[in-house]
Motif scaffolding. Structure first.
Motif, short mmCIF file in Angstrom:
data_model
loop_
_atom_site.label_atom_id
_atom_site.label_comp_id
_atom_site.label_asym_id
_atom_site.label_seq_id
_atom_site.Cartn_x
_atom_site.Cartn_y
_atom_site.Cartn_z
N TYR A 104 0.97 -1.12 -0.16
CA TYR A 104 0.14 -0.43 -0.04
C TYR A 104 0.67 1.43 0.03
O TYR A 104 1.79 1.40 0.38
CB TYR A 104 -0.93 -0.12 1.57
CG TYR A 104 -2.30 -0.65 1.31
CD1 TYR A 104 -1.53 -1.80 1.67
CD2 TYR A 104 -3.15 -0.31 0.77
CE1 TYR A 104 -2.71 -3.52 1.78
CE2 TYR A 104 -4.58 -1.36 1.27
CZ TYR A 104 -4.45 -2.02 1.11
OH TYR A 104 -5.30 -3.23 1.50
N GLN A 117 1.14 5.70 0.92
CA GLN A 117 0.28 6.25 1.74
C GLN A 117 0.29 7.31 1.92
O GLN A 117 2.08 7.85 1.91
CB GLN A 117 -0.20 6.37 3.51
CG GLN A 117 -0.94 6.76 4.25
CD GLN A 117 -0.65 6.22 5.88
OE1 GLN A 117 0.20 6.06 5.91
NE2 GLN A 117 -1.97 5.86 6.28
N GLY A 126 -5.23 8.20 4.15
CA GLY A 126 -5.50 7.19 3.09
C GLY A 126 -4.96 6.30 3.02
O GLY A 126 -3.30 6.37 2.14
N LEU A 127 -5.13 4.50 2.45
CA LEU A 127 -3.81 4.46 2.24
C LEU A 127 -4.16 3.73 0.49
O LEU A 127 -5.68 3.39 0.73
CB LEU A 127 -3.60 2.76 2.74
CG LEU A 127 -3.36 3.12 4.54
CD1 LEU A 127 -3.79 1.44 4.63
CD2 LEU A 127 -1.99 1.69 4.36
N LEU A 168 -7.86 4.82 10.82
CA LEU A 168 -8.85 4.82 9.23
C LEU A 168 -9.70 3.94 9.86
O LEU A 168 -9.64 3.06 10.07
CB LEU A 168 -7.47 3.94 9.06
CG LEU A 168 -6.02 5.00 8.54
CD1 LEU A 168 -4.85 3.93 8.10
CD2 LEU A 168 -6.64 5.68 7.27
N PHE A 204 -9.82 1.99 2.28
CA PHE A 204 -9.80 2.83 3.02
C PHE A 204 -9.82 3.69 3.10
O PHE A 204 -10.44 4.32 1.87
CB PHE A 204 -7.98 2.36 3.01
CG PHE A 204 -7.71 1.74 4.30
CD1 PHE A 204 -7.09 0.58 3.35
CD2 PHE A 204 -7.63 1.59 5.22
CE1 PHE A 204 -6.07 -0.87 3.43
CE2 PHE A 204 -6.91 0.64 6.09
CZ PHE A 204 -6.40 -0.74 4.81
N GLY A 205 -10.25 4.44 4.21
CA GLY A 205 -10.91 5.96 4.10
C GLY A 205 -9.87 7.10 4.12
O GLY A 205 -8.42 6.43 4.08
N PRO A 206 -9.77 8.06 4.15
CA PRO A 206 -8.94 9.45 4.22
C PRO A 206 -8.47 9.35 6.01
O PRO A 206 -7.54 9.98 6.24
CB PRO A 206 -9.86 10.08 3.84
CG PRO A 206 -10.91 10.26 4.43
CD PRO A 206 -10.98 9.03 3.99
#
Lengths: 111, 114
Positions: free
Chosen positions: A35, A37, A42-43, B91, B105-107
């Motif tokens: 991932y 970031q 957010g990821l 998160l 994922f959200g911010p």
């Protein structure tokens, strides 16, 4: 505690160079994901490699997995300033309902 | 379509106060996850919902933390008697069923406890 550890913790390169980040984990996995970031928010999912795969490509990304060493690497080729971010590996293993994230590598690409 | 949204984006509170953090998952996603990320660390699992029920809350650090998802969509993470050590980014992620290969994922909500 977190499943994985990554190294280096921080990496600074010139634009156009390649960046390599490594991830080690502790227990057997179903798959491993990387991932990205930006700015601690957010990821974004980059790439997934399954436990029976050894290498995978996606655009400028190349991921390798060595299950005997419980390690993975992420290579970003021809880096760009926009690649500046933190990169995390995350593992999924049998019996778990969640991902286990590594400690992350902070990549800075200098224009 | 809309992704995972979280509100507020930032929250500053005083030690001892109660806070609620909200997560709106992607429509139709039955699985919802909460993670906590401290400065310089990777996200750490807190709790996982499948539908309305908490299927796994093994990551909640103590009984000051609680989460609900009463209608199987929006979830609220509740923290009582906040402590300075609770400061982190919280998160939320959702997926179509228990599928750890496709978490969105959200911010995040950045919580600061003074």
């Amino acid at each position: 505690s977190q499943q994985g550890e990554e190294d280096p913790q921080a990496l600074s390169i010139q634009e156009g160079e390649n960046a390599t980040m490594n991830c080690s984990y502790k227990t057997s996995i179903n798959n491993l994901q990387w991932y990205r970031q930006n700015s601690g928010r957010g990821l974004v999912h980059l790439i997934l490699i399954r436990s029976n795969e050894r290498e995978k490509h996606s655009g400028r990304l190349r991921v390798t997995l060595d299950t005997s060493k419980k390690s993975s690497s992420l290579l970003i080729t021809a880096s760009r300033a926009a690649d500046t971010a933190s990169y995390f590996c995350a593992t999924d293993h049998a019996g778990a309902n969640n991902l286990f994230f590594g400690t992350g590598t902070r990549l800075t690409v200098i224009p | 379509g809309a992704g995972v949204s979280q509100t507020p984006s930032n929250k500053v509170t005083e030690k001892g106060k109660y806070v609620e953090l909200r997560c709106d998952p992607i429509s139709g996603h039955t699985a919802l996850y909460w993670y906590r990320q401290s400065l310089g660390q990777g996200p750490e699992f807190l709790i996982y919902f499948q539908g309305t029920g908490a299927a796994d809350d093994s990551g909640l650090p103590n009984d000051r933390f609680f989460a609900v998802r009463p209608e199987g969509s929006v979830s609220t993470l509740k923290i009582q008697r906040t402590e300075r050590g609770d400061s982190a980014v919280y998160l939320c992620a959702s997926s179509p069923g228990l599928n750890l290969e496709t978490q969105y994922f959200g911010p995040g909500t950045r919580l600061l406890v003074l």
